[in-house]
Design a protein around this motif. Sequence first.
Motif, mmCIF file in Angstrom:
data_model
loop_
_atom_site.group_PDB
_atom_site.id
_atom_site.type_symbol
_atom_site.label_atom_id
_atom_site.label_comp_id
_atom_site.label_asym_id
_atom_site.label_seq_id
_atom_site.Cartn_x
_atom_site.Cartn_y
_atom_site.Cartn_z
ATOM 1 N N LEU A 104 4.454 -3.005 4.156
ATOM 2 C CA LEU A 104 4.168 -3.534 2.904
ATOM 3 C C LEU A 104 2.652 -3.349 2.601
ATOM 4 O O LEU A 104 2.353 -3.268 1.368
ATOM 5 C CB LEU A 104 4.601 -4.844 2.616
ATOM 6 C CG LEU A 104 6.250 -5.319 2.551
ATOM 7 C CD1 LEU A 104 6.492 -6.695 2.754
ATOM 8 C CD2 LEU A 104 6.603 -4.584 1.500
ATOM 9 N N ARG A 126 15.697 -8.841 4.173
ATOM 10 C CA ARG A 126 14.676 -9.202 3.314
ATOM 11 C C ARG A 126 13.603 -8.443 3.570
ATOM 12 O O ARG A 126 12.845 -7.892 2.348
ATOM 13 C CB ARG A 126 14.170 -10.593 3.820
ATOM 14 C CG ARG A 126 12.971 -11.131 2.999
ATOM 15 C CD ARG A 126 13.369 -11.299 1.366
ATOM 16 N NE ARG A 126 12.129 -11.800 0.871
ATOM 17 C CZ ARG A 126 11.681 -13.294 0.690
ATOM 18 N NH1 ARG A 126 12.488 -14.172 1.245
ATOM 19 N NH2 ARG A 126 10.754 -13.238 -0.129
ATOM 20 N N LEU A 127 13.293 -7.823 4.553
ATOM 21 C CA LEU A 127 12.170 -6.813 4.735
ATOM 22 C C LEU A 127 12.435 -5.343 4.260
ATOM 23 O O LEU A 127 11.416 -4.928 3.605
ATOM 24 C CB LEU A 127 11.854 -6.792 6.095
ATOM 25 C CG LEU A 127 10.960 -8.021 6.909
ATOM 26 C CD1 LEU A 127 10.658 -7.669 8.438
ATOM 27 C CD2 LEU A 127 9.615 -7.949 6.319
ATOM 28 N N GLU A 153 12.228 -6.053 0.496
ATOM 29 C CA GLU A 153 10.712 -6.010 -0.091
ATOM 30 C C GLU A 153 9.893 -4.683 0.016
ATOM 31 O O GLU A 153 9.342 -4.353 -0.779
ATOM 32 C CB GLU A 153 10.037 -6.878 1.093
ATOM 33 C CG GLU A 153 10.546 -8.524 0.752
ATOM 34 C CD GLU A 153 9.847 -8.897 -0.429
ATOM 35 O OE1 GLU A 153 8.915 -8.418 -0.989
ATOM 36 O OE2 GLU A 153 10.363 -9.993 -0.948
ATOM 37 N N GLY A 194 11.374 -2.610 -2.913
ATOM 38 C CA GLY A 194 10.751 -2.959 -4.035
ATOM 39 C C GLY A 194 9.171 -2.763 -4.244
ATOM 40 O O GLY A 194 8.839 -2.183 -5.319
ATOM 41 N N ARG A 195 8.523 -2.773 -3.125
ATOM 42 C CA ARG A 195 7.012 -2.238 -3.328
ATOM 43 C C ARG A 195 6.788 -0.829 -3.552
ATOM 44 O O ARG A 195 6.068 -0.363 -4.174
ATOM 45 C CB ARG A 195 6.302 -2.580 -1.765
ATOM 46 C CG ARG A 195 4.785 -2.098 -1.594
ATOM 47 C CD ARG A 195 4.140 -2.276 -2.970
ATOM 48 N NE ARG A 195 3.873 -3.631 -3.057
ATOM 49 C CZ ARG A 195 3.225 -3.980 -4.267
ATOM 50 N NH1 ARG A 195 2.647 -3.208 -5.008
ATOM 51 N NH2 ARG A 195 3.331 -5.619 -4.365
ATOM 52 N N ILE A 201 16.728 -6.266 -4.295
ATOM 53 C CA ILE A 201 15.662 -5.324 -4.459
ATOM 54 C C ILE A 201 14.938 -5.458 -5.696
ATOM 55 O O ILE A 201 15.449 -5.395 -6.808
ATOM 56 C CB ILE A 201 15.878 -3.975 -4.145
ATOM 57 C CG1 ILE A 201 16.571 -3.676 -2.980
ATOM 58 C CG2 ILE A 201 14.675 -3.112 -4.317
ATOM 59 C CD1 ILE A 201 17.106 -2.324 -2.665
ATOM 60 N N ARG A 202 13.680 -5.931 -5.710
ATOM 61 C CA ARG A 202 12.978 -6.237 -7.238
ATOM 62 C C ARG A 202 12.305 -4.907 -7.885
ATOM 63 O O ARG A 202 12.415 -3.913 -7.122
ATOM 64 C CB ARG A 202 11.794 -7.051 -6.924
ATOM 65 C CG ARG A 202 12.114 -8.468 -6.357
ATOM 66 C CD ARG A 202 10.843 -9.129 -6.278
ATOM 67 N NE ARG A 202 10.032 -8.888 -5.100
ATOM 68 C CZ ARG A 202 8.831 -9.340 -4.605
ATOM 69 N NH1 ARG A 202 8.261 -10.214 -5.372
ATOM 70 N NH2 ARG A 202 8.177 -8.830 -3.660
#
Length: 259
Positions: free
Chosen positions: A156, A185-186, A189, A192-193, A218-219
């Motif tokens: 990240l 979660r990882l 993230e 999403g990044r 996922i954002r």
Amino acid sequence: MLPEQRHHYILDELDKHGVLAVADVVRALSVSRETVRRDLNTLAGRGLLTTTHGGALSAERREAHLDIREGENAAAKQAIGVRAAAFVPDGASVIVDSGSTTQAVARALADRHRLTVYTNDWRIALLLARRNGNRVTVLGGELADAEDAAFGLDTLTQLTQYHADFAFIGAGGITQDAHLTDYSRLAAEVRGRMIASAACAIVVADCSKFGRVAPVRIRGFETVRYLVCEVPPERAMQRAIASRGPQVVPVVEPRPARA
């Protein structure tokens, strides 16, 4: 229908499919969403399933290892890779996520020249490095169990230093109401990044991901430009995806309805 009968149905469906949407249980059993949610919470409290946004996940559900996933829908993934790679000209910068479908994208990019590539997947790095004047950066982090790729805080942090023309992103599933989801979660993230670090983010997913609910969102799906798939999802899901923002780009266009 008695609660015990509903519970049996829910667990039987999860045993067959690994994931289950609240809406599917509502339709199948003609009960309210609130009733289904109470049932899921009861079963989750007994450790028999994991609740997710909009559904449930089998307590034993895990993403298969990359070697297994590579053999699933292989022809569809190859076609998706070719279609997605068509967006990329020579000299572009690209972020390529890990996974079997994104590897198909990487193989389709093998004839491009002077690419700048950022990837957390060492197999993808080896596919594109030392050829055609490409420059490849391997993102660091902890090596994942299910695939030959790095995830974690180091990944990240490194991604925040780069911005690319394109990003190709995979996913664990795309829910019926058009949320992009993943198994950890990882991983969510990191993906999403990656979406946030590209001018044009492209999700690549075969039809087995449609309606699948993985436990973590996922954002950034609303900022994704295209969703490339081998065939379009059913119309309700297409509308849900369009309402989020991405344009669905199927390899095989649907036939027009007869008059």
